[in-house]
Design an enzyme around this catalytic site. Sequence first.
Site, PDB file in Angstrom:
ATOM      1  CB  SER A  17      -7.907   4.354   6.231  1.00  0.00           C
ATOM      2  OG  SER A  17      -8.231   4.143   4.875  1.00  0.00           O
ATOM      3  CE  LYS A  20      -8.033   1.146   2.634  1.00  0.00           C
ATOM      4  NZ  LYS A  20      -8.019   2.309   1.729  1.00  0.00           N
ATOM      5  NE  ARG A  43      -9.097  10.161   6.285  1.00  0.00           N
ATOM      6  CZ  ARG A  43      -8.212   9.261   5.867  1.00  0.00           C
ATOM      7  NH1 ARG A  43      -8.604   8.024   5.588  1.00  0.00           N
ATOM      8  NH2 ARG A  43      -6.944   9.598   5.719  1.00  0.00           N
ATOM      9  CG  HIS A  58      -1.884   1.168   1.219  1.00  0.00           C
ATOM     10  ND1 HIS A  58      -3.114   1.074   0.596  1.00  0.00           N
ATOM     11  CD2 HIS A  58      -1.802   2.420   1.712  1.00  0.00           C
ATOM     12  CE1 HIS A  58      -3.757   2.223   0.731  1.00  0.00           C
ATOM     13  NE2 HIS A  58      -2.979   3.057   1.399  1.00  0.00           N
ATOM     14  CG  ASP A  98     -11.320   2.799   4.448  1.00  0.00           C
ATOM     15  OD1 ASP A  98     -10.840   3.666   5.196  1.00  0.00           O
ATOM     16  OD2 ASP A  98     -10.914   2.591   3.295  1.00  0.00           O
TER      17      ASP A  98
END
Length: 409
Positions: free
Chosen positions: A183, A187, A168, A82, A161
């Site tokens: 977040s 995930k 956000r 990520h 999320d």
Amino acid sequence: MNVLDIIDKKRLGKELSYKELDYVFNGYLNGEVADYQMSSLLMAICINGMTDEETFALTKIFVDSGDVLDFSDIPGIKVDKHSTGGIGDKTTLVIVPIVASLGIPVIKMSGRGLGYTGGTIDKLESIPGYRIDLTDDEIKSQVHKIGAVVTGQTADLVPMDKVIYALRDVTSTVSSIPLIASSIMSKKIASGADKILIDIKVGNGALLPTKEMAKELSDIMKRIGKVYDREVRTIISDMNTPLGTSVGNALEVLEAIDVLKNKETDNSFVDLCYELASDMISMALGVTKIDAFNMVFEAINSGKAYDKFLEMVRNQGGDVRRISLAKKKVEIIAPETGVLAKVSAIGVGELALRLGAGKVNIKDKIDYGVGVKLNKLQGEHVRKGDVLATLYVNDKEPVYEFDEIFKIK
């Protein structure tokens, strides 16, 4: 419980309990808490932060809001990657096919852009026909078949999320370390990763402006990983200048293709792709990073990585031959001779956003063909009249302050 009391408690910098966080966040997911109330709580969290206990609790609330996927029937270590987001960050498009071409299964669930930072899913949607809404069964089937998938979150994966992420994005509550950590980690945990690699961007074009904040995020994500018995490895990378040469969805896909075809070999984007892919391979196979690096080099030079990319795109309905760019081009010309001392990441990102490459409001539509192509990179010598960048434009005429984006010395 009372929503206003909970908001006020966090406004005063006090610690919220699991029950209080659960009450507000699940209330928002269920439509019982208004947008403006959740926005107020998110802003209070941004300003006052959260304790580790609050962050662990929020991560659990996110994970428990939907399904937790089980890919134990797929052999091998599943390593997920990520990025916290940056200008021109299209690394997923390169490293997933590299790693998968070496027989390592990659299940990548990506998100959309936040503010001026582009999202992988937005980029993939610039490939006509590419499906980003695969079901759990389709994901498993594709990984068994070709070893790689990049898709959006499934409908039942961390639905909390999705709604918080969107809010956000448009309420200036993106740059909160506890919210970022919850977040990302929720995930990764819910999507069944065995090991997790996080690329933390730092600089004026990133969510985090300082290395100290990046280190803080790295530490909390590793602590969350321990709670869930997941190995978490982090890389902190620069985002003061755009990553690579392209900013804009279709432009970035085409640049990623050039890297996979070994046509682009020498810039910060290529270097980071090699580093990230090497880390993923090292984690999955238990080999040294030097050996992993050599495997990356071979995967690209042999064409295996690009073949895997095409296979993945085809399996998800996409056709790279139909990628299109905006027809109108506007050139940014160097007004003097010298060294290009600055190419501001945030300046380029905001320019691409104004062209329509991202969203300012939730209901905005993305123009996939617009963006910025950098003809000169930071540190290069330029002459008066050189083309520094080419803007791909449709409806929105570009407006920019030269000195805010480029500085020649």
